[in-house]
Enzyme design. Structure first.
Site, mmCIF file in Angstrom:
data_model
loop_
_atom_site.group_PDB
_atom_site.id
_atom_site.type_symbol
_atom_site.label_atom_id
_atom_site.label_comp_id
_atom_site.label_asym_id
_atom_site.label_seq_id
_atom_site.Cartn_x
_atom_site.Cartn_y
_atom_site.Cartn_z
ATOM 1 N N HIS A 23 -10.284 17.163 16.089
ATOM 2 C CA HIS A 23 -9.212 17.453 15.134
ATOM 3 C C HIS A 23 -9.295 18.831 14.498
ATOM 4 O O HIS A 23 -8.333 19.288 13.888
ATOM 5 C CB HIS A 23 -9.093 16.335 14.097
ATOM 6 N N HIS A 82 -12.975 15.627 23.328
ATOM 7 C CA HIS A 82 -12.179 14.936 24.347
ATOM 8 C C HIS A 82 -11.320 15.979 25.054
ATOM 9 O O HIS A 82 -10.434 16.569 24.435
ATOM 10 C CB HIS A 82 -11.310 13.874 23.652
ATOM 11 N N HIS A 87 -14.823 4.611 17.107
ATOM 12 C CA HIS A 87 -13.371 4.590 16.976
ATOM 13 C C HIS A 87 -12.982 4.024 15.620
ATOM 14 O O HIS A 87 -13.254 2.873 15.325
ATOM 15 C CB HIS A 87 -12.653 3.809 18.085
ATOM 16 N N GLU A 121 -20.048 2.848 25.501
ATOM 17 C CA GLU A 121 -19.646 3.057 24.108
ATOM 18 C C GLU A 121 -18.660 1.956 23.772
ATOM 19 O O GLU A 121 -17.604 1.845 24.413
ATOM 20 C CB GLU A 121 -18.998 4.435 23.920
ATOM 21 N N ARG A 161 -4.057 18.776 24.530
ATOM 22 C CA ARG A 161 -3.346 18.890 23.240
ATOM 23 C C ARG A 161 -4.248 19.425 22.118
ATOM 24 O O ARG A 161 -3.756 19.932 21.137
ATOM 25 C CB ARG A 161 -2.714 17.557 22.833
ATOM 26 N N GLU A 177 -15.551 13.564 26.433
ATOM 27 C CA GLU A 177 -14.752 12.414 26.850
ATOM 28 C C GLU A 177 -13.643 12.916 27.748
ATOM 29 O O GLU A 177 -13.048 13.970 27.481
ATOM 30 C CB GLU A 177 -14.079 11.765 25.633
ATOM 31 N N ASN A 209 -17.348 14.102 16.525
ATOM 32 C CA ASN A 209 -16.212 14.476 17.381
ATOM 33 C C ASN A 209 -15.356 15.509 16.626
ATOM 34 O O ASN A 209 -14.841 15.219 15.541
ATOM 35 C CB ASN A 209 -15.405 13.212 17.699
ATOM 36 N N THR A 224 -7.215 7.506 21.701
ATOM 37 C CA THR A 224 -7.585 6.547 22.737
ATOM 38 C C THR A 224 -7.281 5.119 22.270
ATOM 39 O O THR A 224 -7.663 4.738 21.170
ATOM 40 C CB THR A 224 -9.099 6.670 23.047
ATOM 41 N N ARG A 238 -8.559 16.346 27.021
ATOM 42 C CA ARG A 238 -7.432 15.537 27.485
ATOM 43 C C ARG A 238 -6.694 16.240 28.608
ATOM 44 O O ARG A 238 -6.639 17.474 28.658
ATOM 45 C CB ARG A 238 -6.455 15.283 26.324
HETATM 46 N N1 PXP Z 1 -15.058 7.386 20.863
HETATM 47 C C1 PXP Z 1 -14.040 7.620 21.725
HETATM 48 C C2 PXP Z 1 -14.215 7.221 23.139
HETATM 49 C C3 PXP Z 1 -12.847 8.235 21.294
HETATM 50 O O1 PXP Z 1 -11.860 8.467 22.177
HETATM 51 C C4 PXP Z 1 -12.750 8.640 19.952
HETATM 52 C C5 PXP Z 1 -11.508 9.359 19.487
HETATM 53 O O2 PXP Z 1 -11.393 10.573 20.137
HETATM 54 C C6 PXP Z 1 -13.844 8.387 19.098
HETATM 55 C C7 PXP Z 1 -14.971 7.740 19.569
HETATM 56 C C8 PXP Z 1 -13.821 8.805 17.668
HETATM 57 O O3 PXP Z 1 -12.860 8.070 17.006
HETATM 58 P P1 PXP Z 1 -12.395 8.528 15.563
HETATM 59 O O4 PXP Z 1 -11.783 9.873 15.701
HETATM 60 O O5 PXP Z 1 -11.426 7.464 15.173
HETATM 61 O O6 PXP Z 1 -13.638 8.549 14.720
#
Ligand code: PXP
Length: 242
Positions: free
Chosen positions: A11, A44, A192, A152, A50, A71, A8, A102, A46
């Site tokens: 960031h 994601h 997550h 997930e 953001r 996402e 992901n 999330t 959003r």
């Molecule tokens: N899965 C989902 C559905 C999420 O919303 C996120 C965060 O955007 C992640 C996984 C990844 O989480 P993390 O950034 O804490 O690794």
């Protein structure tokens, strides 16, 4: 079979948006992750935009060769934007404006009528659908009834456990929900808050096909580079299955 890694890159876009400039470029990070062995890229989109912007999704769709998972909230507005971009996967997540990230899984049981329409629309556009849910049997059964392709599991509770807490009950809850998903023919993913310290017990659950990891990989990439951060995570995950 080894567990797959979806990276992901939200960031990277968070950092770019901090100055509203062009750098760092999330597409470059996606290519570095792909070259380091990531099996998929996740972003994601959003409602408040953001971090990830529409142009990021469009460019990723064009440039990366591994599957693209987007996402988003189960809102008609976001889906109207997203469906023409043709991601391989859409993961429906709960979303509120105040949250930092999330929080908790989607309540598929409560939202079943709404989700049914949205899942149908996505599937009829040849987009596979995953639901981000808590590892609860009723939620898994509902995801199956709603004809999602995957679930997930939210590993947030596990990741947030204090160091002194026994992780076994939460790991067992995730393992049990994964077995149920697999029995029903749903692909099981998890994510997550996973990092190099806590990923292995989750990666060791045999029914889990893929992990989605963002914050810890991007955070580590700032210090050691994207390539190394992705490779280290892949190695830790592979070791957990060996
Ligand atoms: N899965 C989902 C559905 C999420 O919303 C996120 C965060 O955007 C992640 C996984 C990844 O989480 P993390 O950034 O804490 O690794």
């Amino acid at each position: 079979m080894s567990v797959r890694l979806g990276v992901n890159i939200d960031h990277v876009a968070t950092l770019r948006q901090a100055r509203a400039t062009r750098d760092p470029e999330p597409i470059a990070a996606a290519l570095l992750a792909q070259n380091a062995g990531a099996h998929g890229i996740t972003v994601h989109l959003r409602g408040d935009r953001r971090h990830i912007q529409d142009r990021d999704v469009r460019l990723l769709r064009e440039i990366i060769s591994v599957p693209l998972n987007v996402e988003c909230a189960a809102s008609a507005e976001t889906l109207e934007t997203l469906i023409p971009m043709r991601p391989d996967w859409v993961t429906l997540v709960p979303e509120t404006r105040e949250e930092l990230t999330t929080q908790g899984g989607l309540d598929a049981v409560f939202l079943q009528a709404h989700l049914k329409t949205i899942i149908r629309e996505l599937r009829s556009s040849d987009i596979r659908v995953s639901l981000f849910i808590d590892p609860v049997p009723d939620q898994v059964t509902m995801a199956n009834r709603l004809e999602a392709d995957a679930v997930e599991f939210n590993t947030g509770v596990y990741s947030d456990l204090p160091r002194t807490a026994d992780p076994r009950p939460e790991l067992e809850r995730i393992a049990k929900a994964s077995r149920l998903a697999s029995k029903l023919g749903l692909r099981a993913l998890a994510g997550h808050g996973l990092n190099l310290q806590n990923v292995q017990p989750i990666a060791a659950i045999p029914e889990i096909a893929e992990l989605n990891i963002g914050h810890s990989i991007v955070g580590r990439a700032v210090l050691v580079g994207f390539d190394r951060a992705v490779r280290e995570m892949l190695e830790a995950m592979a070791e957990a299955r060996s």
